[in-house]
Design a protein around this motif. Sequence first.
Motif, short mmCIF file in Angstrom:
data_model
loop_
_atom_site.label_atom_id
_atom_site.label_comp_id
_atom_site.label_asym_id
_atom_site.label_seq_id
_atom_site.Cartn_x
_atom_site.Cartn_y
_atom_site.Cartn_z
N PHE A 79 9.45 6.84 -4.40
CA PHE A 79 9.57 5.68 -3.52
C PHE A 79 8.20 5.34 -2.95
N ASP A 80 7.90 4.07 -2.93
CA ASP A 80 6.58 3.58 -2.50
C ASP A 80 6.57 3.42 -0.97
N ARG A 81 6.40 4.53 -0.29
CA ARG A 81 6.44 4.48 1.18
C ARG A 81 5.24 3.74 1.75
N ASP A 82 4.13 3.83 1.03
CA ASP A 82 2.93 3.13 1.51
C ASP A 82 3.18 1.63 1.63
N ALA A 83 3.83 1.07 0.62
CA ALA A 83 4.09 -0.37 0.63
C ALA A 83 4.99 -0.74 1.81
N VAL A 90 14.18 7.40 -10.60
CA VAL A 90 15.29 6.45 -10.58
C VAL A 90 14.76 5.06 -10.26
N CYS A 91 15.13 4.07 -11.06
CA CYS A 91 14.66 2.71 -10.79
C CYS A 91 15.75 1.68 -11.06
N MET A 92 15.57 0.48 -10.53
CA MET A 92 16.52 -0.62 -10.75
C MET A 92 15.79 -1.94 -10.58
N PRO A 93 15.81 -2.79 -11.60
CA PRO A 93 15.05 -4.05 -11.50
C PRO A 93 15.85 -5.16 -10.82
N SER A 94 15.11 -6.13 -10.30
CA SER A 94 15.76 -7.30 -9.72
C SER A 94 15.43 -8.57 -10.49
N ILE A 147 12.70 -17.25 11.60
CA ILE A 147 12.18 -15.88 11.49
C ILE A 147 11.46 -15.76 10.15
N SER A 148 10.27 -15.16 10.20
CA SER A 148 9.51 -14.98 8.97
C SER A 148 9.84 -13.60 8.36
N ILE A 149 10.45 -13.61 7.22
CA ILE A 149 11.00 -12.36 6.66
C ILE A 149 10.22 -11.93 5.42
N GLU A 150 9.83 -10.68 5.42
CA GLU A 150 9.17 -10.10 4.24
C GLU A 150 10.22 -9.32 3.45
N VAL A 151 10.35 -9.63 2.17
CA VAL A 151 11.34 -8.94 1.34
C VAL A 151 10.61 -7.98 0.40
N ILE A 152 10.91 -6.70 0.57
CA ILE A 152 10.29 -5.69 -0.31
C ILE A 152 11.34 -5.18 -1.28
N ASP A 153 11.00 -5.28 -2.55
CA ASP A 153 11.86 -4.77 -3.61
C ASP A 153 11.37 -3.35 -3.94
N ALA A 154 12.19 -2.35 -3.65
CA ALA A 154 11.75 -0.96 -3.87
C ALA A 154 11.45 -0.71 -5.35
N ARG A 155 12.23 -1.32 -6.23
CA ARG A 155 12.14 -1.15 -7.69
C ARG A 155 12.37 0.30 -8.13
N SER A 156 11.68 1.26 -7.51
CA SER A 156 11.95 2.67 -7.78
C SER A 156 12.47 3.32 -6.51
N PRO A 190 4.86 0.04 -13.21
CA PRO A 190 4.83 1.49 -12.97
C PRO A 190 6.00 1.95 -12.08
N LEU A 191 6.54 3.10 -12.39
CA LEU A 191 7.55 3.70 -11.53
C LEU A 191 6.87 4.09 -10.22
N GLY A 192 7.56 3.84 -9.11
CA GLY A 192 6.98 4.22 -7.82
C GLY A 192 6.14 3.15 -7.19
N LYS A 193 6.24 1.93 -7.70
CA LYS A 193 5.48 0.80 -7.12
C LYS A 193 6.47 -0.25 -6.65
N ALA A 194 6.54 -0.43 -5.33
CA ALA A 194 7.40 -1.48 -4.79
C ALA A 194 6.72 -2.84 -4.98
N ASP A 195 7.47 -3.90 -4.75
CA ASP A 195 6.93 -5.25 -4.94
C ASP A 195 7.36 -6.13 -3.77
N VAL A 196 6.38 -6.81 -3.19
CA VAL A 196 6.72 -7.76 -2.12
C VAL A 196 7.23 -9.03 -2.78
N LYS A 197 8.52 -9.27 -2.66
CA LYS A 197 9.09 -10.44 -3.34
C LYS A 197 8.97 -11.70 -2.49
#
Lengths: 323, 346
Positions: A241-245, A146-150, A228-237, A192-199
């Motif tokens: 799920f990219d738990r490592d990321a 399952v995936c969803m793009p941003s 506050i310094s915020i890191e936004v992770i886009d799961a994409r899948s 790739p499916l299963g690869k999150a992205d640090v946006k």
Amino acid sequence: MTDTRELTLCEAIREAYIDEMRRDERVFMMGVSIQAGSFPHTKDLTPEFGTHRVVDTPLAEPAIAGAAIGAAQEGLRPIVDFMYAGFSYYAGSEVFMQASQYYFLHGSQLPLPLVFVGTCGVGRRVANEHSTLPYGALIHHPGIKVCMPSTPYDAKGLMKAAIRENNPVFFLWHTSMMSFKGHVPTDDYVVPLGKADVKREGTDVTVLTAGMQVHTALKTAEKLKDEISIEVIDARSFEPFDRDALFKSLEKTTRLVIVDEDFERAGFSAEISAQVMEHGYDLLDAPVKRVCHPNFPIPGGYMDVYTMPTVEKVESAIRDVCR
Amino acid sequence: MQTTAVAAASKRGKASPLTDEQKILLFRNLMLAMALDRMMMRVIRAGRMVGFYHEGGIALAPGVAAGTFLRKEDILWPHYRAHGLAHMLAKGIDVKLYVAEHMGREAGCCKGRSSFHFSFPQDHVFGLSGNIGANFPMVVGYGFAAKYKKTDQVVMNCSGDGSYGEGRAHEALLISALWKLPVVFWLENNGMAQHSGEQDLFPGKEISVLAAGYGIPAMKVDGQDLFACAETALAAIAHTRSGKGPIFIECRTLRAQEHSVGNLNNEGPVKRDQKLMDEWKATRDPLKIAAARLIEEGLLTETVFTEWQAEADKQADAMDEFSEASPKAMPSVEELYTQVYAGKGN
């Protein structure tokens, strides 16, 4: 550097269809009124591919979804457009039971390459059936990705990956992002499916989210950038799920907010919270906080102010985990 | 358009399109199917089967007829009575692997993990579903794929009367008619769905009348008459293979026992009439009817019948022994985790 142009999210998905149908004759599409293009991603595909590859069907979601399974078993690579993802619930047996679980149950012999497509998302005041986001329900069932793009870039890359995938994939896109623009390369690529992205990179708090809510998170991060310094992770899948990321990010920030447009109860955010609790507890300096759709049906009308994640809600959650 | 007609065309006096060889093949397929059914009943009663078994009993002639004339590349979705053993063995599938599947063995056709589901993808048989009516959407896909790839494959879509309560059945009739898909809607109507009789489930007496609404030609046949079923199957396959679109066949058959082993045998609140079911077994057994016909035509003797019967029983027992000899499938959890998704894509 490859050439890029600005495309809308739907144009990017459409390009993925075109590329992959040119690349592989086994790829075809089915859905209700896709030839006319109920949404722009299927518009004007028949001049090149014909009505036999871009197939309008009766309003019969179980038959369409099951037809994809049958056609895949016979060696084709179908794409089924449900139009709204909520309409796929008609085909519950086909999506959750047959497509997802066929491969495993039948001895892991015959791969089932097929793509289900549906649009979804809260905030258009059109109530539950035209809004519901099914990824929480989908990932509950092993066997479907399952995936969803941003962004348009991710949309094209994820769709191409989905079409080339050897398993059922449910590709979701957010209705409010139909005309959202972004740069898309002309060259062939996949996300790739299963690869999150640090946006957005940050050091204080990790915000995990996907789809439209990536932008709510980015707006919040921008608003709070001096504080506050915020890191936004886009799961994409959502699956895989990219738990490592996520864990890599938590090692740095030690604080997690999950922004999930789906229902709070037993959904993606609940699953990830549990995974972090079980496998990443030591990484945390504060309890996980969630911003989700409340546990009542998605109403129509003007009540979306209660139900949509907003910059204010996300900000409040971020401040909570920083306390 | 032909809405009803044909029937026991094989009644004596009418020329049958079946050759003597075909008749004997059909007869021996039915004999083996019924022997397997008896063997499966012994296995489940001995507590050696995992999951359910839905006895075929005297309802296996339609399945044998549906499978016997299919080519390897034709798609078959068997009816669940006798778990499709009759249909599949008739198509030439090595069903001992499916027997082993029922016993949860490593040699099973789905590695012993599917209970009563099956999969013989190389033979274009893709599965059974516990969700009744799940076949209908899939057969649309098989038919679509055949047309898309421009093959002359036929889709033999077997199911029972109960499945026509599912909206999916009507969707499949609609789309198959609309797209002229090569699908045989092969209905094995035994008048019972679980513990409910047809009068409580359908407004009319015949389900095949539904086909007329979609412009699909329909035929009815006596499901206890193996050769009549076979003649109808031949006609249906020829119709479909020639590109004329779907066809609907209603085989009228009998359920002379409970729905599944160890279950109720009611019709609504009322117990079914055991005397009537015993009478069916005595007078409407398709193997006895077919044997009488072959003897009359000089193609069979009592002695040969007994010999073939012993052979069929021996074959069935050998499948049981084959399955018993295979270890119980108990892969590790780690291994099962690797089986959920197929490997690298295109």
